[in-house]
Design a protein around this motif. Sequence first.
Motif, short mmCIF file in Angstrom:
data_model
loop_
_atom_site.label_atom_id
_atom_site.label_comp_id
_atom_site.label_asym_id
_atom_site.label_seq_id
_atom_site.Cartn_x
_atom_site.Cartn_y
_atom_site.Cartn_z
N UNK B 92 0.83 -1.20 0.00
CA UNK B 92 0.00 0.00 0.00
C UNK B 92 0.87 1.26 0.00
N UNK B 98 -4.63 4.75 7.74
CA UNK B 98 -5.87 4.91 8.50
C UNK B 98 -5.65 5.75 9.76
N UNK B 99 -4.38 5.98 10.09
CA UNK B 99 -4.08 6.83 11.24
C UNK B 99 -3.83 8.28 10.84
N UNK B 100 -4.04 8.57 9.57
CA UNK B 100 -3.85 9.95 9.11
C UNK B 100 -2.39 10.24 8.82
N UNK B 101 -2.01 11.52 8.97
CA UNK B 101 -0.64 11.92 8.68
C UNK B 101 0.27 11.67 9.88
N UNK B 102 1.38 11.04 9.62
CA UNK B 102 2.36 10.78 10.67
C UNK B 102 3.38 11.90 10.75
N UNK B 117 7.01 2.13 10.54
CA UNK B 117 6.20 1.88 11.74
C UNK B 117 4.92 1.10 11.46
N UNK B 121 2.48 -3.36 13.33
CA UNK B 121 1.27 -4.19 13.37
C UNK B 121 1.13 -5.04 12.10
N UNK B 122 1.34 -4.39 10.95
CA UNK B 122 1.15 -5.09 9.68
C UNK B 122 2.42 -5.84 9.27
#
Lengths: 543, 133
Positions: B92, B98-102, B117, B121-122
């Motif tokens: 992707x 899905x957490x927006x802008x880092x 990061x 999780x992924x």
Amino acid sequence: MESKGVVKENAGGIQVDRRTFVKGTAAVAMALGVGGFLDNIFGQQVKAHEPAPRPTKWDEEFDVVVVGSGTGALAAMVAKDAGFSAVILEKAATWGGTTAISGGVLWVPNNYLMKEAGIEDSLEEAFEYMKKASFGQSSDELIHAYIDNANPTLDYLVQNGHKPKIQVPYADYYHGSIDHSRKLGRSVIPPGLGRELMRTVRAAVDARGIPVYLQTPAVSLITDESGAVVGVWAKSPAKGKISIRARRGVLLATGGFDHNKEMREHFLPGPVYYPSAVPTDTGDGILMGMAIGADLRNMNEVWGWPVKEITIAGKKMGSFDGGGERAKPGSIYVNRFGQRFCNESANYDATTRNFYWWDNSIMDWRNIPAFCIVDSEYRKRYKFGRQKPGVEQPWMNRSDTLEELAGKLGIDAEGLMATVERVNIFAEEGVDRDFHRGEKPFDRLTYGDSERTDLKNPCLGPIKTPPFYGVRVYPGSLGTCGGLRINGNSQVLTPYGKVIDGLYAAGNTAGSPAGAGYPGAGATLGAGMIFARIAALHMAKKN
Amino acid sequence: MVFLFSELIDYVDERMDVEMKQVTAVIFLVSFLIWGTSAAQAQTTQKDLIHGLGCDSCHDTEVPQKLEGNGVCLSCHGSYSEVAGLTSKMEPNPHVSHLGEFDCVACHKPHGESEFVCNQCHEFEIKMPEAAN
């Protein structure tokens, strides 16, 4: 006017600046010439989707207009194959909606993969099962439509490049609790999950030359003198407001209302945290239908799942607490009193229901927030907040004693220690005398750890090896599943049961055929794709 | 200079007793005077820094301070969505979450080993580009 205040809320990790939001909806209403001023924000939302006048000249014309590029996209393919033109409108800049970030599973009883694997099943049994598993909030008509059209839908997808496998080890979600379930086979999953599924669908859409308009939300339905839907007004990034004629019908497949605060508050029975649907799921299709007098069904329901609150790169988020974590031996859920409140190895939707206990002795949700507690033996074997064994994160609240952990999380320490002592006895005996964890075949087959020969019950382990870990858990959702009331042709109905000609809904925009239940993995996308295909076939038959 | 010197004292403080500290401090001070400004770069070597830029390329203050937000990065790279456009072919897209802008530095770490990061999780098949290290 309450709505004039700037209210920054942070429930469930969603931040909404209410003034911006209200200004936005008001702007849409004004742009459509609705005018007026409503005190009621929710009414204003419906008003924003009020049917606008028919254009003197249509900007674009198609036979079928599909609103939403998730499961609804299938309708455009089916329509095209029947010889009709179709277009897909998508509000987001990206293709595939929530489906593209899902597991990509479809629940299809008696499917071809089951036959190949020699798993016996029948549509009659599936009907009986789904009827009981919808807990009175669906109808025979919708359940029949689902069951009878599931295989043709799956076969159609396979013809178009879909390559699923049986989802191992997923039993039906009430296996062992409701008759006529299956321990394996009704749920089929592509190896690349929803991303792969929607990539396959996109390739099929592109191969047919079906236009996909991204960043183009439908705003309102256009009706004729008889009240039939004949098109939509949409907002195009390049052309502004455009009218799109739908000669045969409009399918509303815009997902649920997970990210619409007012709708959540007014329809759902309790708070939902960190909803997993894409942020564009703000109930648009449902509001558009309401605006022309459609009836609603199942609005009090979500496809529920619990989430662990974790922090990644400084951002709080909800991590799906599936069977791979919550249900494994050595993990329990407790409330702030340190008491368990559910069978942690049941299916996720059923587990989520146990959070919603409004306790009149404290005048609060007794089990929100809750906490997932594990020990080091657990952490050696299983993931925790999606982190692999050995990975330590500050939000895991690592503690040498249960007392220390209780202190960090705000749990009653005596309560927690008494509960853990009791769970450890249960683990030794292999019997959960409080919540019957690991008794149902579903618990053991799908979520239990059959490799744990050290345990009498594959779902039940002791919590006794320090250090201990704990995180907050909340009731979350994959998507809301209430919406426009449809019949077995996916046609939208009025409160009087009258069909609104030209208007169809599917997936989470419609009242779910699974009602208040979740028969098995993939009943979610299943309902979306099956009813999208049904809608297109019905539109194709129109004279 | 004063800032860096006091940092060195702190560093030494953790490791030595008082007498040794005084002696070592003098040695460090002398080194400082000889090295002059180049000593500022001694703590973080050039190759540790993103794009090999010097401290003041990002920390544009007399005394380097911890930076907040993405302003400094985006002053060269354009908007966050422009950056996302550069990686739009990736599956992707690491700049659409899905957490927006880092914070850029959540992954692209100027003072340490960069880390994707999302893969906390992924399990995406995405590696950090070497140029960013």
